[in-house]
Design a protein around this motif. Structure first.
Motif, mmCIF file in Angstrom:
data_model
loop_
_atom_site.group_PDB
_atom_site.id
_atom_site.type_symbol
_atom_site.label_atom_id
_atom_site.label_comp_id
_atom_site.label_asym_id
_atom_site.label_seq_id
_atom_site.Cartn_x
_atom_site.Cartn_y
_atom_site.Cartn_z
ATOM 1 N N THR A 173 0.836 -1.204 0.000
ATOM 2 C CA THR A 173 0.000 0.000 0.000
ATOM 3 C C THR A 173 0.869 1.251 0.000
ATOM 4 O O THR A 173 0.616 2.200 -0.748
ATOM 5 C CB THR A 173 -0.934 -0.002 1.230
ATOM 6 O OG1 THR A 173 -1.721 -1.194 1.190
ATOM 7 C CG2 THR A 173 -1.823 1.214 1.238
ATOM 8 N N ALA A 223 1.287 4.076 -2.868
ATOM 9 C CA ALA A 223 1.033 5.496 -2.582
ATOM 10 C C ALA A 223 2.196 6.363 -3.062
ATOM 11 O O ALA A 223 1.984 7.448 -3.599
ATOM 12 C CB ALA A 223 0.796 5.688 -1.088
ATOM 13 N N SER A 278 1.891 6.604 -6.762
ATOM 14 C CA SER A 278 0.758 7.448 -7.172
ATOM 15 C C SER A 278 0.977 8.923 -6.868
ATOM 16 O O SER A 278 0.507 9.788 -7.599
ATOM 17 C CB SER A 278 -0.525 6.996 -6.462
ATOM 18 O OG SER A 278 -0.801 5.668 -6.769
ATOM 19 N N THR A 325 4.317 10.405 2.687
ATOM 20 C CA THR A 325 4.340 9.047 2.140
ATOM 21 C C THR A 325 5.782 8.609 1.930
ATOM 22 O O THR A 325 6.133 7.459 2.201
ATOM 23 C CB THR A 325 3.558 8.986 0.813
ATOM 24 O OG1 THR A 325 2.246 9.498 1.045
ATOM 25 C CG2 THR A 325 3.463 7.575 0.297
#
Length: 154
Positions: free
Chosen positions: A16, A20, A23, A30
């Motif tokens: 995940t 992130a 993205s 992050t």
């Protein structure tokens, strides 16, 4: 099909976080979280890159300074680690753990006068902490034994 992809993305925290970063590569938090995940996986050189990226995006994010410090210490880059921790304490002058860790690193590198200053600040922030009391006593003793001179290397 979309729900299967969602389950796959959320199946693991590491996946995940990596997704992130992919993205939103300019989101400094992050990058920091991914750096911590990499540090925990003992991928310290990769972690260092993410902490440095986080700091390039948000230089005052103290957690990234502290994460970078951990990555540098794990690579035995102590002088750089000290500077990173110092930058973190400058950004967050009320951070007890920052001053405690900075003082301990300075003491371990024979920079006793600087260690005493940093540990004094930690003591001001948390006078009841036994770790800082012990570290401060040791740094003061080492400073006295050195005749008040502080080493300059790491």
């Amino acid at each position: 099909a979309a729900s299967r992809n969602l389950v796959r993305v959320w199946a693991s925290p590491a996946a995940t976080i990596a997704r992130a970063v992919e993205s939103s590569p300019r989101f400094y938090r992050t990058r920091y979280i991914h750096g911590m995940d990499l540090l925990n996986a003992r991928r310290v050189q990769e972690a260092e890159v993410h902490f440095r990226t986080s700091l390039s995006l948000c230089p005052k994010f103290t957690n990234s300074h502290f994460g970078l410090t951990q990555a540098l210490v794990n690579q035995r880059k102590v002088a750089e680690a000290i500077e990173s921790m110092r930058a973190g304490t400058e950004n967050d002058p009320d951070n007890f753990f920052g001053f405690l860790n900075l003082g301990m690193m300075l003491h371990q590198t024979s920079r006793h006068a600087e260690a005493v200053q940093s540990l004094d600040r930690a003591m001001e922030l948390n006078p009841s902490d036994t770790d800082v009391r012990g570290a401060l006593a040791a740094a003061r003793k080492a400073l006295a034994l050195s005749g008040g001179r502080s080493g300059g290397g790491s």
